[in-house]
Design a protein around this motif. Structure first.
Motif, short mmCIF file in Angstrom:
data_model
loop_
_atom_site.label_atom_id
_atom_site.label_comp_id
_atom_site.label_asym_id
_atom_site.label_seq_id
_atom_site.Cartn_x
_atom_site.Cartn_y
_atom_site.Cartn_z
N MET A 244 -61.15 -13.81 59.69
CA MET A 244 -59.88 -13.18 59.50
C MET A 244 -60.07 -11.93 58.64
O MET A 244 -60.68 -11.99 57.59
CB MET A 244 -58.93 -14.16 58.81
CG MET A 244 -57.64 -13.48 58.51
SD MET A 244 -56.40 -14.16 57.52
CE MET A 244 -56.02 -15.67 57.50
N PRO A 245 -59.55 -10.79 59.08
CA PRO A 245 -59.71 -9.56 58.30
C PRO A 245 -58.90 -9.63 57.00
O PRO A 245 -57.87 -10.28 56.93
CB PRO A 245 -59.18 -8.47 59.23
CG PRO A 245 -58.31 -9.18 60.21
CD PRO A 245 -58.83 -10.58 60.32
N VAL A 246 -59.39 -8.93 55.99
CA VAL A 246 -58.72 -8.88 54.70
C VAL A 246 -57.46 -8.04 54.83
O VAL A 246 -57.47 -6.97 55.44
CB VAL A 246 -59.66 -8.30 53.62
CG1 VAL A 246 -58.91 -8.10 52.31
CG2 VAL A 246 -60.86 -9.20 53.42
N SER A 247 -56.38 -8.54 54.27
CA SER A 247 -55.12 -7.81 54.29
C SER A 247 -55.27 -6.48 53.57
O SER A 247 -56.07 -6.33 52.65
CB SER A 247 -54.04 -8.64 53.59
OG SER A 247 -52.83 -7.92 53.54
N LYS A 248 -54.49 -5.50 53.99
CA LYS A 248 -54.46 -4.21 53.30
C LYS A 248 -53.48 -4.24 52.13
O LYS A 248 -53.45 -3.32 51.31
CB LYS A 248 -54.12 -3.09 54.27
CG LYS A 248 -55.21 -2.87 55.30
CD LYS A 248 -54.89 -1.72 56.21
CE LYS A 248 -56.02 -1.55 57.22
NZ LYS A 248 -55.87 -0.39 58.05
N ASP B 287 -51.95 -11.12 51.72
CA ASP B 287 -50.87 -10.79 52.65
C ASP B 287 -49.54 -10.93 51.92
O ASP B 287 -49.14 -12.04 51.55
CB ASP B 287 -50.93 -11.72 53.86
CG ASP B 287 -49.89 -11.39 54.92
OD1 ASP B 287 -49.11 -10.43 54.72
OD2 ASP B 287 -49.86 -12.10 55.94
N LEU B 288 -48.87 -9.82 51.70
CA LEU B 288 -47.59 -9.84 50.99
C LEU B 288 -46.39 -9.97 51.91
O LEU B 288 -45.25 -10.07 51.44
CB LEU B 288 -47.46 -8.57 50.14
CG LEU B 288 -48.48 -8.44 49.00
CD1 LEU B 288 -48.35 -7.10 48.31
CD2 LEU B 288 -48.34 -9.59 48.01
N SER B 289 -46.62 -10.00 53.22
CA SER B 289 -45.48 -10.07 54.14
C SER B 289 -44.66 -11.36 54.00
O SER B 289 -43.43 -11.29 54.07
CB SER B 289 -45.92 -9.84 55.59
OG SER B 289 -46.85 -10.80 56.00
N PRO B 290 -45.26 -12.54 53.78
CA PRO B 290 -44.42 -13.73 53.59
C PRO B 290 -43.46 -13.59 52.41
O PRO B 290 -42.28 -13.98 52.51
CB PRO B 290 -45.43 -14.86 53.36
CG PRO B 290 -46.67 -14.41 54.05
CD PRO B 290 -46.68 -12.91 53.82
N ALA B 291 -43.93 -13.02 51.32
CA ALA B 291 -43.05 -12.82 50.16
C ALA B 291 -42.00 -11.76 50.45
O ALA B 291 -40.82 -11.92 50.09
CB ALA B 291 -43.88 -12.41 48.95
#
Length: 122
Positions: free
Chosen positions: A1-5, A41-45
């Protein structure tokens, strides 16, 4: 899995601690300045607006300061590794970059800063 930006960055955490190879550094202590960048990954928050879906940066800052302030070691490389492990203990964090600055390092020439930077991943 690639590291989130996405990332959380703490810059300039100031800690008085007793790290160093010289006896006077251990006895008197000195200032250390810590910079931390944690990739996650900040998208869930962002989508939920729920602190439980991210890393609480206030608590993280306190953990980093505690890791630096306690248990003196000789090398700032060791301090950096200790901080990296504290940050990676948070499950959402995929990668961390830690810089430990030692602006009062015992160097015989004029300087602005001494620092080491490490990067660690899961």
């Amino acid at each position: 899995m690639p590291v989130s930006k996405d990332r959380i960055t703490l810059t300039g955490l100031r800690v008085q601690a007793n790290h160093g190879v010289f006896d006077f550094e251990r006895a008197n202590g000195q200032l250390f300045v810590i910079d931390v960048t944690a990739w996650l990954d900040l998208s869930p928050a962002a989508l939920s607006d729920d602190l439980a879906n991210t890393v609480h940066y206030g608590e993280l800052a306190e953990e980093v300061v505690a890791a630096v302030a306690n248990d003196p070691v000789d090398l700032i490389e060791t301090v950096a590794e200790r901080v990296a492990q504290v940050v990676l203990a948070h499950a959402p964090v995929q990668k961390v970059e830690v810089t430990v600055h030692k602006p009062q390092a015992p160097i015989s020439v004029e300087f602005a800063d001494v620092a080491v930077t490490i990067e660690r991943s899961r």
